[in-house]
Design a protein around this motif. Sequence first.
Motif, mmCIF file in Angstrom:
data_model
loop_
_atom_site.group_PDB
_atom_site.id
_atom_site.type_symbol
_atom_site.label_atom_id
_atom_site.label_comp_id
_atom_site.label_asym_id
_atom_site.label_seq_id
_atom_site.Cartn_x
_atom_site.Cartn_y
_atom_site.Cartn_z
ATOM 1 N N HIS A 184 0.827 -1.217 0.000
ATOM 2 C CA HIS A 184 0.000 0.000 0.000
ATOM 3 C C HIS A 184 0.858 1.264 0.000
ATOM 4 O O HIS A 184 0.703 2.150 -0.849
ATOM 5 N N GLU A 185 1.813 1.326 0.925
ATOM 6 C CA GLU A 185 2.649 2.530 1.022
ATOM 7 C C GLU A 185 3.605 2.672 -0.152
ATOM 8 O O GLU A 185 4.039 3.774 -0.473
ATOM 9 N N LEU A 186 3.944 1.514 -0.781
ATOM 10 C CA LEU A 186 4.924 1.543 -1.866
ATOM 11 C C LEU A 186 4.313 1.946 -3.199
ATOM 12 O O LEU A 186 4.979 2.547 -4.029
ATOM 13 N N PRO A 216 -2.676 10.584 0.821
ATOM 14 C CA PRO A 216 -2.528 10.126 2.198
ATOM 15 C C PRO A 216 -2.856 8.628 2.352
ATOM 16 O O PRO A 216 -3.913 8.173 1.943
ATOM 17 N N HIS A 217 -1.888 7.888 2.928
ATOM 18 C CA HIS A 217 -2.082 6.448 3.081
ATOM 19 C C HIS A 217 -3.058 6.123 4.194
ATOM 20 O O HIS A 217 -3.223 6.894 5.145
ATOM 21 N N LEU A 218 -3.660 4.965 4.067
ATOM 22 C CA LEU A 218 -4.645 4.511 5.056
ATOM 23 C C LEU A 218 -3.949 3.880 6.248
ATOM 24 O O LEU A 218 -4.552 3.711 7.309
ATOM 25 N N LEU A 219 -2.671 3.537 6.063
ATOM 26 C CA LEU A 219 -1.968 2.723 7.054
ATOM 27 C C LEU A 219 -0.482 2.690 6.733
ATOM 28 O O LEU A 219 -0.108 2.781 5.560
ATOM 29 N N ALA A 244 -7.698 -2.394 8.373
ATOM 30 C CA ALA A 244 -6.781 -2.146 9.493
ATOM 31 C C ALA A 244 -6.833 -0.669 9.903
ATOM 32 O O ALA A 244 -6.800 -0.342 11.102
ATOM 33 N N GLY A 245 -6.935 0.224 8.916
ATOM 34 C CA GLY A 245 -7.042 1.659 9.231
ATOM 35 C C GLY A 245 -8.319 1.963 10.000
ATOM 36 O O GLY A 245 -8.312 2.770 10.952
ATOM 37 N N PHE A 266 -7.903 10.250 -0.207
ATOM 38 C CA PHE A 266 -7.176 9.101 -0.758
ATOM 39 C C PHE A 266 -7.662 8.795 -2.176
ATOM 40 O O PHE A 266 -6.852 8.599 -3.094
ATOM 41 N N TRP A 267 -9.000 8.788 -2.364
ATOM 42 C CA TRP A 267 -9.522 8.502 -3.715
ATOM 43 C C TRP A 267 -9.092 9.608 -4.677
ATOM 44 O O TRP A 267 -8.768 9.345 -5.835
#
Length: 277
Positions: free
Chosen positions: A22-24, A29-32, A72-73, A256-257
């Motif tokens: 996800h972060e990569l 803005p990331h969710l986690l 998880a977020g 995020f979207w």
Amino acid sequence: MIEPNSAASLSALLSAAARAAHELVDRPPHLLQDPDARALCALFEPSPLSYQLAQPEQPVLATARISTAARAGFARAALERSGLTQLVLLGAGLDSSVSRGFEIDTWVVDRPEVLAWRAELFGQAGITDAAHPVPADLAADDLLPALAAAGLDVTRPVFVAALGLVMYLTDGDLQALLGRLAPLPGGSRLVVDSIVPAALRDQAGRAYADAITGSIGGREPWHCTPHPDQLAGWLQDAGWRPEQLPIEADWVPEPFWAANPQLGRNRLSVLVEAVRC
Ligand SMILES: C[S@@+](CC[C@H](N)C(=O)[O-])C[C@H]1O[C@@H](n2cnc3c(N)ncnc32)[C@H](O)[C@@H]1O
């Protein structure tokens, strides 16, 4: 190096890979954030991240990634609001992302072979796992005595998260599990995610479900995909009052979207936060 097919739970490994990716590959803005998942994936050859890195916009991979990070977020946001200091992760797999950064006592429940595999991998990756392991079959075992024996104070409210678990239980197993959690004290909180039934999925959600059941579905088949109203009813019957029950993609924050217009929003899962009345 470890072969991904030797995983005690392939779904748990792919969930960790989805969180790590996800972060990569997604824009902030990331969710986690989940640095532990990245370290765990680095132990495997071929890397469970390779598909995600090569084809981040492929719809099935993108859905797995956003869904795993979102649940998880969602749990982290609810945990933070709750102020509770005891966390139980049901079907924990390789997850340490929910508790990351919180001063909280954590118990991880999963099948014995999965928890042994988790301990082995965390050790090899040099990750300190302060969580207390509680080996159990969630479809059968009496959970609260096992948690109490592992140090959980069952007289104080508990935050319970069951992420990516419901679909692996039968309807009856899930209702029985909710009943076994019913003795937890008022103020306890429960967060779950649940795949909606086929009739409520959109085209992208149906395509994802078909792809998953056709791939790892033979090893870890899906059973329980209740209508959200039915899930809410089962929760209420067991003494848990649902407070929010959004479609997962609707919970994901708009920024995020907006930053990731290449990703689609599916009707595939709901997220639920419930409180013990
Ligand atoms: C999709 S993985 C999710 C893992 C983790 N919650 C996450 O989000 O990364 C599902 C997990 O549920 C566990 N599980 C499935 N059925 C179970 C059962 N009857 N008893 C205990 N654990 C179970 C699996 O072993 C696996 O670790």
